[in-house]
Design a protein around this motif. Structure first.
Motif, PDB file in Angstrom:
ATOM      1  N   GLU A  15       1.531  50.509 137.146  1.00 46.14           N
ATOM      2  CA  GLU A  15       0.839  50.456 135.865  1.00 46.14           C
ATOM      3  C   GLU A  15       1.063  49.087 135.247  1.00 46.14           C
ATOM      4  OE1 GLU A  15       1.875  53.635 133.214  1.00 46.14           O
ATOM      5  OE2 GLU A  15       1.965  55.085 134.842  1.00 46.14           O
ATOM      6  N   ALA A  16       0.210  48.725 134.309  1.00 47.98           N
ATOM      7  CA  ALA A  16       0.321  47.426 133.650  1.00 47.98           C
ATOM      8  C   ALA A  16       1.282  47.471 132.467  1.00 47.98           C
ATOM      9  CB  ALA A  16      -1.053  46.956 133.185  1.00 47.98           C
ATOM     10  N   THR A  17       1.904  48.610 132.235  1.00 49.71           N
ATOM     11  CA  THR A  17       2.870  48.734 131.153  1.00 49.71           C
ATOM     12  C   THR A  17       4.108  49.445 131.670  1.00 49.71           C
ATOM     13  OG1 THR A  17       1.972  50.862 130.442  1.00 49.71           O
ATOM     14  CG2 THR A  17       1.067  48.888 129.387  1.00 49.71           C
ATOM     15  N   LEU A  18       5.190  49.328 130.923  1.00 49.74           N
ATOM     16  CA  LEU A  18       6.393  50.098 131.239  1.00 49.74           C
ATOM     17  C   LEU A  18       7.088  50.454 129.939  1.00 49.74           C
ATOM     18  CD1 LEU A  18       9.098  47.992 131.063  1.00 49.74           C
ATOM     19  CD2 LEU A  18       7.972  47.146 133.084  1.00 49.74           C
ATOM     20  N   ARG A  19       7.843  51.528 130.006  1.00 50.20           N
ATOM     21  CA  ARG A  19       8.568  51.982 128.816  1.00 50.20           C
ATOM     22  C   ARG A  19       9.726  51.039 128.554  1.00 50.20           C
ATOM     23  NH1 ARG A  19       9.666  56.979 131.494  1.00 50.20           N
ATOM     24  NH2 ARG A  19      11.767  56.359 131.062  1.00 50.20           N
ATOM     25  N   ASN A  20       9.933  50.697 127.280  1.00 54.96           N
ATOM     26  CA  ASN A  20      11.056  49.815 126.969  1.00 54.96           C
ATOM     27  C   ASN A  20      12.339  50.592 126.713  1.00 54.96           C
ATOM     28  OD1 ASN A  20      10.374  50.868 124.496  1.00 54.96           O
ATOM     29  ND2 ASN A  20      10.543  48.932 123.407  1.00 54.96           N
ATOM     30  N   THR A  21      12.265  51.922 126.687  1.00 55.36           N
ATOM     31  CA  THR A  21      13.467  52.740 126.528  1.00 55.36           C
ATOM     32  C   THR A  21      13.536  53.774 127.644  1.00 55.36           C
ATOM     33  OG1 THR A  21      12.310  54.293 125.075  1.00 55.36           O
ATOM     34  CG2 THR A  21      13.539  52.516 124.011  1.00 55.36           C
ATOM     35  N   SER A  22      14.766  54.159 127.978  1.00 49.97           N
ATOM     36  CA  SER A  22      14.975  55.199 128.992  1.00 49.97           C
ATOM     37  C   SER A  22      14.862  56.562 128.328  1.00 49.97           C
ATOM     38  CB  SER A  22      16.352  55.029 129.633  1.00 49.97           C
ATOM     39  OG  SER A  22      17.357  55.208 128.662  1.00 49.97           O
ATOM     40  N   ASN A  61       8.077  54.038 139.439  1.00 55.57           N
ATOM     41  CA  ASN A  61       9.139  53.816 138.462  1.00 55.57           C
ATOM     42  C   ASN A  61       9.154  52.333 138.061  1.00 55.57           C
ATOM     43  OD1 ASN A  61      11.568  53.520 137.026  1.00 55.57           O
ATOM     44  ND2 ASN A  61      12.414  55.321 138.052  1.00 55.57           N
ATOM     45  N   ASN A  62       8.202  51.965 137.212  1.00 55.92           N
ATOM     46  CA  ASN A  62       8.057  50.567 136.804  1.00 55.92           C
ATOM     47  C   ASN A  62       9.281  50.038 136.082  1.00 55.92           C
ATOM     48  OD1 ASN A  62       5.525  50.450 137.880  1.00 55.92           O
ATOM     49  ND2 ASN A  62       4.484  50.878 135.959  1.00 55.92           N
ATOM     50  N   ARG A  63       9.917  50.869 135.295  1.00 58.90           N
ATOM     51  CA  ARG A  63      11.078  50.440 134.513  1.00 58.90           C
ATOM     52  C   ARG A  63      12.233  50.011 135.428  1.00 58.90           C
ATOM     53  NH1 ARG A  63      15.480  51.909 131.627  1.00 58.90           N
ATOM     54  NH2 ARG A  63      15.461  51.317 129.443  1.00 58.90           N
ATOM     55  N   ARG A  64      12.526  50.837 136.416  1.00 65.26           N
ATOM     56  CA  ARG A  64      13.611  50.509 137.348  1.00 65.26           C
ATOM     57  C   ARG A  64      13.259  49.274 138.171  1.00 65.26           C
ATOM     58  NH1 ARG A  64      15.140  55.062 141.236  1.00 65.26           N
ATOM     59  NH2 ARG A  64      15.039  56.183 139.289  1.00 65.26           N
ATOM     60  N   LEU A  65      11.982  49.138 138.566  1.00 62.51           N
ATOM     61  CA  LEU A  65      11.563  47.949 139.309  1.00 62.51           C
ATOM     62  C   LEU A  65      11.756  46.703 138.454  1.00 62.51           C
ATOM     63  CD1 LEU A  65      10.326  46.487 141.711  1.00 62.51           C
ATOM     64  CD2 LEU A  65       8.054  47.039 140.775  1.00 62.51           C
ATOM     65  N   TRP A  66      11.399  46.761 137.184  1.00 64.46           N
ATOM     66  CA  TRP A  66      11.564  45.615 136.285  1.00 64.46           C
ATOM     67  C   TRP A  66      13.032  45.184 136.241  1.00 64.46           C
ATOM     68  CZ3 TRP A  66      14.300  44.318 131.962  1.00 64.46           C
ATOM     69  CH2 TRP A  66      13.878  43.196 131.236  1.00 64.46           C
ATOM     70  N   ILE A  67      13.919  46.156 136.099  1.00 64.05           N
ATOM     71  CA  ILE A  67      15.356  45.863 136.060  1.00 64.05           C
ATOM     72  C   ILE A  67      15.798  45.224 137.379  1.00 64.05           C
ATOM     73  CG2 ILE A  67      17.652  46.936 136.024  1.00 64.05           C
ATOM     74  CD1 ILE A  67      16.461  48.930 133.947  1.00 64.05           C
ATOM     75  N   CYS A  68      15.376  45.799 138.496  1.00 63.49           N
ATOM     76  CA  CYS A  68      15.777  45.272 139.813  1.00 63.49           C
ATOM     77  C   CYS A  68      15.226  43.871 140.048  1.00 63.49           C
ATOM     78  CB  CYS A  68      15.324  46.217 140.919  1.00 63.49           C
ATOM     79  SG  CYS A  68      16.212  47.791 140.910  1.00 63.49           S
ATOM     80  N   GLN A  69      13.996  43.621 139.640  1.00 60.88           N
ATOM     81  CA  GLN A  69      13.435  42.282 139.818  1.00 60.88           C
ATOM     82  C   GLN A  69      14.179  41.253 138.964  1.00 60.88           C
ATOM     83  OE1 GLN A  69       9.173  42.634 139.219  1.00 60.88           O
ATOM     84  NE2 GLN A  69       8.857  43.202 141.354  1.00 60.88           N
ATOM     85  N   HIS A  70      14.592  41.649 137.762  1.00 65.31           N
ATOM     86  CA  HIS A  70      15.361  40.721 136.929  1.00 65.31           C
ATOM     87  C   HIS A  70      16.763  40.505 137.491  1.00 65.31           C
ATOM     88  CE1 HIS A  70      12.046  40.814 134.174  1.00 65.31           C
ATOM     89  NE2 HIS A  70      12.633  39.858 133.486  1.00 65.31           N
ATOM     90  N   LEU A  71      17.373  41.542 138.017  1.00 64.68           N
ATOM     91  CA  LEU A  71      18.681  41.372 138.660  1.00 64.68           C
ATOM     92  C   LEU A  71      18.563  40.442 139.858  1.00 64.68           C
ATOM     93  CD1 LEU A  71      20.070  45.023 138.479  1.00 64.68           C
ATOM     94  CD2 LEU A  71      20.962  43.013 137.259  1.00 64.68           C
ATOM     95  N   ARG A 105       3.121  36.941 134.367  1.00 63.26           N
ATOM     96  CA  ARG A 105       1.955  37.550 133.732  1.00 63.26           C
ATOM     97  C   ARG A 105       1.544  38.765 134.540  1.00 63.26           C
ATOM     98  NH1 ARG A 105      -2.097  32.673 133.633  1.00 63.26           N
ATOM     99  NH2 ARG A 105      -2.231  33.592 135.664  1.00 63.26           N
ATOM    100  N   TRP A 106       1.035  39.768 133.864  1.00 56.75           N
ATOM    101  CA  TRP A 106       0.564  40.958 134.559  1.00 56.75           C
ATOM    102  C   TRP A 106      -0.784  40.666 135.184  1.00 56.75           C
ATOM    103  CZ3 TRP A 106       3.561  44.922 135.497  1.00 56.75           C
ATOM    104  CH2 TRP A 106       4.677  45.091 134.700  1.00 56.75           C
TER     105      TRP A 106
END
Length: 141
Positions: A15-22, A61-71, A105-106
């Motif tokens: 998706e082009a968005t992700l939740r900013n909170t768990s 799971n876009n949120r977890r992917l975002w975290i992993c890509q930043h790590l 950028r998305w």
């Protein structure tokens, strides 16, 4: 289902968005900080659910992917455990073929988008701009 590891940068968002909170209300940046400051164990990150879609790995799971890509960008993670599943995210059935974070950028491609029409539109706008500039310049001489 099979389990393996993948490079986080090779996995696309669904998706082009992700939740900013768990689910418990923790901000995504706080969770990243917890991993960076060893308050959470990077090795305990659950396997990321992925599937093959148009020859790309995609996660729901876009949120977890975002975290992993930043790590990964911060050199704290090279590979992420994944769980290969057979799913097609509901928003990808028939319309979205690739979604990913490209250069910060998305970017997304819709199945009914035409590269040719985009190229022709871009070329047309560019040609008109150049012709307009040349005409204006000749009028000002």
């Amino acid at each position: 289902m099979a389990k393996t590891s993948l490079d986080p940068s090779q996995i696309f968002y669904s998706e082009a968005t992700l939740r900013n909170t768990s689910w418990d209300g923790k901000l995504i940046g706080e969770e990243l900080d917890d991993y960076m400051n060893n308050r959470q164990n990077i090795g305990a990150i659950p396997p990321l659910p992925v599937t093959r879609h148009n020859n790309n790995w995609v996660t729901k799971n876009n949120r977890r992917l975002w975290i992993c890509q930043h790590l990964q960008r911060l050199r704290r993670l090279n590979m992420i455990r994944v769980k290969i599943e057979n799913f097609v995210p509901s928003n990808m059935q028939n319309t979205i073929t690739i979604i990913g974070n490209v250069g910060g950028r998305w970017a997304s491609r819709k199945a009914n988008d035409s590269y040719l029409s985009e190229v022709l539109t871009g070329v047309g706008v560019g040609v008109l701009g150049v012709l307009g500039f040349a005409l204006l310049r000749s009028l000002l001489r």
